[in-house]
Design an enzyme around this catalytic site. Sequence first.
Site, PDB file in Angstrom:
ATOM      1  CE  LYS A 222       2.448  -5.833  -7.896  1.00 48.37           C
ATOM      2  NZ  LYS A 222       2.249  -4.444  -7.185  1.00 48.37           N
ATOM      3  NE  ARG A 256       8.705  -5.442  -5.320  1.00 48.70           N
ATOM      4  CZ  ARG A 256       8.127  -6.628  -5.418  1.00 48.70           C
ATOM      5  NH1 ARG A 256       7.105  -6.968  -6.289  1.00 48.70           N
ATOM      6  NH2 ARG A 256       8.082  -7.428  -4.377  1.00 48.70           N
TER       7      ARG A 256
HETATM    8  C1  9MG Z   1       6.676  -6.179  -2.562  1.00 46.41           C
HETATM    9  N1  9MG Z   1       5.814  -5.158  -3.421  1.00 46.41           N
HETATM   10  C2  9MG Z   1       4.822  -5.824  -3.960  1.00 46.41           C
HETATM   11  N2  9MG Z   1       4.492  -5.894  -5.325  1.00 46.41           N
HETATM   12  C3  9MG Z   1       5.453  -4.121  -5.301  1.00 46.41           C
HETATM   13  C4  9MG Z   1       5.149  -2.679  -6.194  1.00 46.41           C
HETATM   14  O1  9MG Z   1       4.080  -2.872  -6.958  1.00 46.41           O
HETATM   15  N3  9MG Z   1       5.934  -1.973  -5.220  1.00 46.41           N
HETATM   16  C5  9MG Z   1       6.787  -1.905  -4.619  1.00 46.41           C
HETATM   17  N4  9MG Z   1       7.145  -1.102  -3.504  1.00 46.41           N
HETATM   18  N5  9MG Z   1       6.194  -3.105  -3.792  1.00 46.41           N
HETATM   19  C6  9MG Z   1       6.022  -4.102  -4.103  1.00 46.41           C
END
Ligand code: 9MG
Length: 298
Positions: A222, A256
Amino acid sequence: MQKLLCGRFELLLHRPLVMGIVNVTPDSFSDGGCFDSTAAAAAHARKLVEAGADILDIGGESTRPGAATVPVEEEIRRVVPVLQALQSMNVPLSVDTRKPEVMRAALEAGVDLVNDIAALEGVGALELVAQSGAAVCLMHKQGDPRSMQSAPEYADVVAEVTNYLAARRDAALAAGIARERILLDPGFGFGKTFEHNVALFRALAAMRQELGCPLLVGVSRKSMLGQITGKPVGERASASVAAAVLAAQAGAEVIRVHDVAGTVDALKVLRTLGVACCEALRDNARLSVKGPVLGPND
Ligand code: 9MG
């Protein structure tokens, strides 16, 4: 032992779980549309499992800042065949969507977790998930992907995000979703400036304690990592792994990520040396009563 009831699976949370990202979008900010066909997306997903992913998160609509929405039918067309292709793998499948119609189609296709950046605020979404056996991730965001980064504002970002997540957790519980099925997520980059993201990241351990539900953290590739390192999106793998380790150290249960293999290795190192390091510090403190353990040049 804390666990996450996740559709067909009961996931133990004694170590951080790695959620691998599978974008089935032609405009994905980091995959650049490389995996936009079912077969390619499924092949990518299998590689993530081989690399150690505990959960696969399949999404058919980009949520990057400025991204346009995708019609419901198109999102279903992208996501459901991939879910079907991966059903026979012994791995929990998550669908990344905020549309109740897509959730319904994904649940019918056997999805185990609904990852909703709109925290089940869509009409009928709470009830839909409550009636299923799926787990849910309730994420905070301010605004919508198309405009969310234009001027995010908070009086106290940590308090506001924590209060929002507590309210959505309570709405989910009231709808009949068991606590063991709920993950909460501060939503890094979703309507937040760099300073907001930093404040939230530093508050992760306190938020985890306050909210009493497992946390999912997504910072992989990010822009906040770009702002820290000065690197473009394709060169943020090391920064993403470092952030994953710090999130896990703060108590996040699910991380994630795009780069599963590196994250899995780093979390193994954290589990082994992190504890050993604490033990060494304790031993050092005990021994230093008798005399210094480390010389001045060590
Ligand atoms: C779909 N998506 C993109 N970034 C995300 C994040 O930080 N958390 C979650 N739960 N979904 C995300």
